[in-house]
Design a protein around this motif. Structure first.
Motif, PDB file in Angstrom:
ATOM      1  N   GLY A   1      11.297   4.880   8.088  1.00 51.02           N
ATOM      2  CA  GLY A   1      11.069   3.608   7.952  1.00 51.02           C
ATOM      3  C   GLY A   1      10.010   3.088   6.960  1.00 51.02           C
ATOM      4  O   GLY A   1       9.431   1.855   7.545  1.00 51.02           O
ATOM      5  N   ALA A   2       9.554   3.684   6.108  1.00 50.24           N
ATOM      6  CA  ALA A   2       8.486   3.168   5.144  1.00 50.24           C
ATOM      7  C   ALA A   2       9.144   1.946   4.643  1.00 50.24           C
ATOM      8  O   ALA A   2       8.324   1.006   4.060  1.00 50.24           O
ATOM      9  N   CYS A   3      10.306   1.735   4.650  1.00 47.48           N
ATOM     10  CA  CYS A   3      11.001   0.722   3.905  1.00 47.48           C
ATOM     11  C   CYS A   3      10.792  -0.728   4.562  1.00 47.48           C
ATOM     12  O   CYS A   3      10.809  -1.900   3.963  1.00 47.48           O
ATOM     13  N   ILE A   4      10.678  -0.746   5.686  1.00 48.26           N
ATOM     14  CA  ILE A   4      10.315  -1.922   6.740  1.00 48.26           C
ATOM     15  C   ILE A   4       8.836  -1.480   7.322  1.00 48.26           C
ATOM     16  O   ILE A   4       8.651  -2.204   8.391  1.00 48.26           O
ATOM     17  N   GLN A   5       8.228  -0.770   6.969  1.00 50.28           N
ATOM     18  CA  GLN A   5       6.847  -0.416   7.310  1.00 50.28           C
ATOM     19  C   GLN A   5       6.680   0.134   8.784  1.00 50.28           C
ATOM     20  O   GLN A   5       5.608  -0.196   9.583  1.00 50.28           O
ATOM     21  N   VAL A   6       7.606   0.808   9.124  1.00 42.10           N
ATOM     22  CA  VAL A   6       7.676   1.513  10.653  1.00 42.10           C
ATOM     23  C   VAL A   6       6.838   2.874  10.343  1.00 42.10           C
ATOM     24  O   VAL A   6       5.804   3.001  11.206  1.00 42.10           O
ATOM     25  N   GLU A   7       7.065   3.383   9.231  1.00 42.35           N
ATOM     26  CA  GLU A   7       6.228   4.517   9.135  1.00 42.35           C
ATOM     27  C   GLU A   7       4.946   4.185   8.219  1.00 42.35           C
ATOM     28  O   GLU A   7       5.061   3.409   7.337  1.00 42.35           O
ATOM     29  N   ASN A   8       3.773   4.456   8.723  1.00 44.91           N
ATOM     30  CA  ASN A   8       2.727   3.965   8.338  1.00 44.91           C
ATOM     31  C   ASN A   8       2.535   4.461   6.596  1.00 44.91           C
ATOM     32  O   ASN A   8       2.788   5.592   6.420  1.00 44.91           O
ATOM     33  N   ALA A   9       1.668   3.589   5.708  1.00 46.08           N
ATOM     34  CA  ALA A   9       1.500   4.011   4.380  1.00 46.08           C
ATOM     35  C   ALA A   9       0.612   5.289   4.398  1.00 46.08           C
ATOM     36  O   ALA A   9       1.179   6.240   3.263  1.00 46.08           O
ATOM     37  N   GLU A  10      -0.141   5.872   4.977  1.00 42.65           N
ATOM     38  CA  GLU A  10      -0.913   7.205   4.817  1.00 42.65           C
ATOM     39  C   GLU A  10       0.018   8.163   5.034  1.00 42.65           C
ATOM     40  O   GLU A  10      -0.008   9.029   4.181  1.00 42.65           O
ATOM     41  N   SER A  11       0.948   8.198   6.025  1.00 46.28           N
ATOM     42  CA  SER A  11       1.640   9.460   6.434  1.00 46.28           C
ATOM     43  C   SER A  11       2.720   9.406   5.174  1.00 46.28           C
ATOM     44  O   SER A  11       3.065  10.697   4.828  1.00 46.28           O
TER      45      SER A  11
ATOM     46  N   GLY B   1       0.781  -1.231   0.094  1.00 46.71           N
ATOM     47  CA  GLY B   1       0.168   0.066   0.105  1.00 46.71           C
ATOM     48  C   GLY B   1       0.915   1.228  -0.074  1.00 46.71           C
ATOM     49  O   GLY B   1       0.324   2.296   0.133  1.00 46.71           O
ATOM     50  N   TYR B   2       2.098   1.341  -0.348  1.00 43.67           N
ATOM     51  CA  TYR B   2       2.818   2.316  -0.255  1.00 43.67           C
ATOM     52  C   TYR B   2       3.279   2.908  -1.817  1.00 43.67           C
ATOM     53  O   TYR B   2       3.203   2.060  -2.521  1.00 43.67           O
ATOM     54  N   LEU B   3       3.075   4.246  -1.791  1.00 47.11           N
ATOM     55  CA  LEU B   3       3.271   4.825  -3.187  1.00 47.11           C
ATOM     56  C   LEU B   3       4.855   5.089  -3.515  1.00 47.11           C
ATOM     57  O   LEU B   3       5.543   5.689  -2.699  1.00 47.11           O
ATOM     58  N   ASN B   4       5.178   4.298  -4.495  1.00 49.94           N
ATOM     59  CA  ASN B   4       6.432   4.132  -4.876  1.00 49.94           C
ATOM     60  C   ASN B   4       6.861   5.100  -6.096  1.00 49.94           C
ATOM     61  O   ASN B   4       5.652   5.445  -6.891  1.00 49.94           O
ATOM     62  N   LEU B   5       7.871   5.649  -6.188  1.00 46.41           N
ATOM     63  CA  LEU B   5       8.437   6.215  -7.380  1.00 46.41           C
ATOM     64  C   LEU B   5       9.529   5.657  -8.254  1.00 46.41           C
ATOM     65  O   LEU B   5      10.116   5.175  -7.399  1.00 46.41           O
ATOM     66  N   LYS B   6       9.377   5.760  -9.404  1.00 45.03           N
ATOM     67  CA  LYS B   6      10.603   5.177 -10.281  1.00 45.03           C
ATOM     68  C   LYS B   6      10.783   5.942 -11.419  1.00 45.03           C
ATOM     69  O   LYS B   6       9.862   6.313 -12.123  1.00 45.03           O
TER      70      LYS B   6
ATOM     71  N   ASN C   1       2.644   8.189   1.980  1.00 37.14           N
ATOM     72  CA  ASN C   1       2.356   8.367   0.752  1.00 37.14           C
ATOM     73  C   ASN C   1       1.856   9.907   0.590  1.00 37.14           C
ATOM     74  O   ASN C   1       1.920  10.433  -0.562  1.00 37.14           O
ATOM     75  N   ALA C   2       1.637  10.625   1.818  1.00 37.92           N
ATOM     76  CA  ALA C   2       1.090  12.079   1.792  1.00 37.92           C
ATOM     77  C   ALA C   2       2.216  12.778   1.117  1.00 37.92           C
ATOM     78  O   ALA C   2       2.220  13.771   0.746  1.00 37.92           O
ATOM     79  N   LYS C   3       3.557  12.516   1.819  1.00 36.69           N
ATOM     80  CA  LYS C   3       4.829  13.059   1.360  1.00 36.69           C
ATOM     81  C   LYS C   3       4.977  13.110  -0.124  1.00 36.69           C
ATOM     82  O   LYS C   3       5.466  13.835  -0.741  1.00 36.69           O
ATOM     83  N   VAL C   4       4.839  11.828  -0.725  1.00 41.33           N
ATOM     84  CA  VAL C   4       5.172  11.379  -1.961  1.00 41.33           C
ATOM     85  C   VAL C   4       3.831  12.228  -2.813  1.00 41.33           C
ATOM     86  O   VAL C   4       4.452  12.731  -3.944  1.00 41.33           O
ATOM     87  N   GLN C   5       2.819  12.352  -2.362  1.00 43.13           N
ATOM     88  CA  GLN C   5       1.907  13.072  -3.050  1.00 43.13           C
ATOM     89  C   GLN C   5       2.068  14.522  -3.482  1.00 43.13           C
ATOM     90  O   GLN C   5       1.852  15.199  -4.401  1.00 43.13           O
TER      91      GLN C   5
END
Length: 453
Positions: free
Chosen positions: A352-362, A290-295, A364-368
């Motif tokens: 820690g989004a890489c190991i799901q320590v930071e939740n997806a919602e938080s 559920g994490y927003l990725n960039l590539k 993804n908001a930064k990526v958005q």
């Protein structure tokens, strides 16, 4: 007397770089008799790959002296000395550029320890400073920092002087910059040009357009072409008989006009533009967690990119910058291919989004935020910047992500009323190159204002 020099720079376009650190050791052939070292605030962004290489970042330089504040000391320590550097052309060029920006002509004789080592130590496998010093047992600390590299160059130069026992190689390797002569007809064309931002055009005796270009200072760029010793520039010098120019007020419109005019006129000495002047794009996707990725990847048939880049390296530099600015995860933007946490998590620069320590919602908001800032899809904006005169402004109109055109306005009313602005702009053909130029410029440069409508 010798001045052993090393400079670190921002990286970036040729002749547009800035010095970030300088070290100079005055050497009398036996020992160091004077020295100067300082960080320098370049007043421009450092390229991410340079930050990684040197460890020098803009935050470190915020309170460092600007070049004009150290210029006098540099002149003093280099007085009467030959500039010695490992790849002397680079260090000398950077000093000349910085002094030229201050309106001062800096000239000195130079010696290059790369060239000297190649002549005196032909058996060496590599002449890079790191590998050469390692091979010769010369200690080097703080690699890719001015002080460390300059001190290593002092020791290398001392060794080279000892090898050149009769001093014939060193004396014959001295280089002096020769003053470039400009032919009378070219001098007249330089005088005809102006020191302002815009596009210039070169014509031959048959009034055919043979070359065009853009510059922030037309006169300076024309002078560079007319004094260059490069093969292409020499051919232009022989054929050009007239020039014209068009002021644009700012670099973005100059870039747009240059691109349009080259495609339209195909001048002899301009490189034919490909269908696209960009090769890679920024894409986004949601992973299984559920994490927003960039590539960043090559643009093929998938044209749904957020923004475009001229190369993969340019795209990765952008991602490095976004990681730093928004504390994104290096793994989730494709800069690291690993199963564990990214390297930034260990130094607390990733949450820690890489190991799901930071939740997806938080996360993804930064990526958005990054996506919204750089995406043109469905965007309606007017980009306001400097005009050709002080009373004028330029306006570039983007509607539904398409660059409609550009124009020059004198009245605020024209800018704040899109329907009025549409009537005065020069309409552009819907072109992906145009969109790339505008998006790329907005990533790297500042404009006066962006109005959403």
């Amino acid at each position: 007397m010798y001045a052993i020099v090393d400079v670190e720079t921002t990286g970036g376009k040729f002749n547009e770089e800035g010095i970030t650190e300088i070290a100079i050791y005055k050497f009398d052939g036996h020992e160091i008799v004077d020295q100067f070292a300082s960080l320098v605030n370049p007043e421009k962004e450092i390229q991410p790959f340079v930050v990684k290489l040197t460890g020098i970042n803009n935050k470190m330089l915020a309170r460092a002296p600007k070049f004009y504040e150290v210029a006098k000391r540099i002149i003093e320590i280099m007085q009467g000395a030959v500039l010695v550097a490992h790849n002397a052309n680079f260090d000398y060029r950077m000093l000349r550029i910085e002094f030229e920006r201050l309106g001062y002509e800096f000239h000195t004789q130079t010696l290059c320890t790369v060239e000297l080592a190649q002549q005196l130590m032909p058996e060496e496998e590599s002449y890079s400073l790191g590998k050469l010093t390692r091979s010769l047992g010369i200690p080097i600390t703080d690699r890719h920092r001015a002080t460390g590299d300059a001190l290593a160059t002092v020791k290398l130069f001392k060794m080279l002087m000892a090898k050149d026992s009769d001093k014939t190689i060193i004396s014959t390797s001295l280089k002096s910059e020769t003053r470039k002569k400009v032919e009378p007809n070219l001098k007249k064309l330089i005088e005809k040009s102006v020191s302002t931002t815009g596009v210039f055009y070169f014509y031959n005796q048959n009034s055919e357009l043979i070359h065009l270009g853009k510059s922030k200072n037309i006169k300076k760029r024309v002078t560079q072409i007319f004094t260059s010793s490069q093969a292409k520039q020499k051919k232009i010098q022989k054929l050009v008989t007239d020039l014209s120019f068009e002021k644009t007020g700012n670099e973005l419109i100059a870039l747009l006009k240059e691109n349009i005019e080259i495609k339209k006129n195909k001048p002899k000495f301009n490189k034919s533009l490909r269908k696209k002047n960009f090769s890679h794009g920024l894409y986004s996707f949601i992973d299984n967690d559920g994490y927003l990725n960039l590539k960043v990847k090559a643009i093929g048939k998938d044209m749904g990119y957020i923004t475009s880049f001229s190369s993969l390296k340019s795209g990765k530099n952008f991602l490095e910058k976004m990681v730093s600015q928004h504390q994104l995860c290096r793994k989730l933007v494709g800069l690291e291919e690993i199963d564990t946490n990214c390297e930034n998590y260990a130094i607390e620069q990733c949450h820690g989004a890489c190991i799901q320590v930071e939740n997806a919602e938080s996360y993804n908001a930064k990526v958005q935020v990054v996506i919204n800032q750089h995406n043109f899809i469905d965007k309606n904006i007017i980009i306001i910047d400097k005009g050709r005169e002080t009373t004028e402004r330029s306006a570039i109109m983007v509607e539904n992500g398409i660059v409609l055109g550009y124009g020059f306005v004198d009245l605020q009313f024209q800018v704040t009323h899109p329907q009025v602005l549409k009537k005065v702009i020069t309409v552009l053909k819907d072109d992906l190159d145009i969109r790339h130029i505008v998006q790329s410029y907005l990533r790297h440069k500042k404009v006066k204002k962006i109005i959403e409508y």
